[in-house]
Design a protein around this motif. Structure first.
Motif, short mmCIF file in Angstrom:
data_model
loop_
_atom_site.label_atom_id
_atom_site.label_comp_id
_atom_site.label_asym_id
_atom_site.label_seq_id
_atom_site.Cartn_x
_atom_site.Cartn_y
_atom_site.Cartn_z
N LYS A 183 0.82 -1.21 0.00
CA LYS A 183 0.00 0.00 0.00
C LYS A 183 0.85 1.26 0.00
O LYS A 183 0.52 2.24 -0.66
N ARG A 184 1.96 1.25 0.71
CA ARG A 184 2.83 2.43 0.77
C ARG A 184 3.37 2.78 -0.62
O ARG A 184 3.43 3.96 -1.01
N LEU A 185 3.75 1.78 -1.39
CA LEU A 185 4.26 2.05 -2.74
C LEU A 185 3.16 2.57 -3.66
O LEU A 185 3.40 3.45 -4.50
N TRP A 186 1.95 2.02 -3.52
CA TRP A 186 0.83 2.53 -4.32
C TRP A 186 0.52 3.98 -3.95
O TRP A 186 0.20 4.79 -4.80
N ALA A 187 0.60 4.32 -2.66
CA ALA A 187 0.35 5.70 -2.24
C ALA A 187 1.36 6.65 -2.88
O ALA A 187 1.00 7.74 -3.33
N LEU A 188 2.61 6.23 -2.96
CA LEU A 188 3.63 7.05 -3.62
C LEU A 188 3.37 7.14 -5.13
O LEU A 188 3.52 8.21 -5.73
N ALA A 189 2.96 6.05 -5.73
CA ALA A 189 2.69 6.05 -7.17
C ALA A 189 1.52 6.97 -7.50
O ALA A 189 1.54 7.68 -8.52
N ILE A 190 0.51 6.99 -6.65
CA ILE A 190 -0.65 7.86 -6.88
C ILE A 190 -0.22 9.32 -6.86
O ILE A 190 -0.78 10.15 -7.60
N ALA A 191 0.79 9.65 -6.07
CA ALA A 191 1.25 11.03 -5.95
C ALA A 191 2.05 11.51 -7.16
O ALA A 191 2.23 12.71 -7.34
N VAL A 192 2.49 10.60 -8.00
CA VAL A 192 3.39 10.97 -9.10
C VAL A 192 2.74 11.93 -10.08
O VAL A 192 3.18 13.05 -10.26
N ASN A 193 1.73 11.54 -10.76
CA ASN A 193 0.99 12.37 -11.71
C ASN A 193 -0.29 11.62 -12.07
O ASN A 193 -0.68 10.72 -11.35
N PHE A 194 -0.91 11.92 -13.18
CA PHE A 194 -2.18 11.27 -13.50
C PHE A 194 -2.01 9.79 -13.82
O PHE A 194 -2.98 9.03 -13.73
N VAL A 195 -0.82 9.35 -14.14
CA VAL A 195 -0.59 7.94 -14.45
C VAL A 195 -0.71 7.07 -13.20
O VAL A 195 -1.23 5.95 -13.25
N GLY A 196 -0.24 7.56 -12.07
CA GLY A 196 -0.27 6.79 -10.82
C GLY A 196 -1.68 6.39 -10.40
O GLY A 196 -1.94 5.21 -10.15
N PRO A 197 -2.62 7.35 -10.29
CA PRO A 197 -3.98 6.97 -9.91
C PRO A 197 -4.64 6.02 -10.91
O PRO A 197 -5.33 5.07 -10.52
N ILE A 198 -4.41 6.25 -12.19
CA ILE A 198 -4.99 5.36 -13.20
C ILE A 198 -4.41 3.95 -13.07
O ILE A 198 -5.14 2.97 -13.12
N ALA A 199 -3.09 3.86 -12.86
CA ALA A 199 -2.45 2.55 -12.70
C ALA A 199 -3.00 1.83 -11.48
O ALA A 199 -3.27 0.63 -11.53
N TYR A 200 -3.13 2.55 -10.36
CA TYR A 200 -3.68 1.91 -9.15
C TYR A 200 -5.10 1.42 -9.38
O TYR A 200 -5.43 0.28 -9.08
N LEU A 201 -5.95 2.29 -9.91
CA LEU A 201 -7.36 1.91 -10.08
C LEU A 201 -7.51 0.77 -11.08
O LEU A 201 -8.44 -0.03 -10.97
N ARG A 202 -6.61 0.67 -12.05
CA ARG A 202 -6.71 -0.39 -13.05
C ARG A 202 -6.00 -1.68 -12.63
O ARG A 202 -6.52 -2.77 -12.79
#
Length: 52
Positions: A25-44
């Motif tokens: 979860k910690r790595l996903w939280a950091l990925a979400i913070a990156v830019n619009f790609v992070g949230p899309i990657a997490y949700l997908r």
């Protein structure tokens, strides 16, 4: 729009149990913070399907 997408992803990540998340979860939280790609990657790709 990007901020809203990140908020949706962070809210989902915060309320989802660790066993329903692919990876840490910690790595996903950091990925979400990156830019619009992070949230899309997490949700997908970051969430497991709820089988119950």
């Amino acid at each position: 729009m990007v901020t809203g997408l990140a908020a949706i992803a962070w809210n989902d990540l915060a309320h989802r149990p660790q066993e329903d998340v692919k990876g840490r979860k910690r790595l996903w939280a950091l990925a979400i913070a990156v830019n619009f790609v992070g949230p899309i990657a997490y949700l997908r790709y970051g969430r497991r399907e709820n089988t119950t």
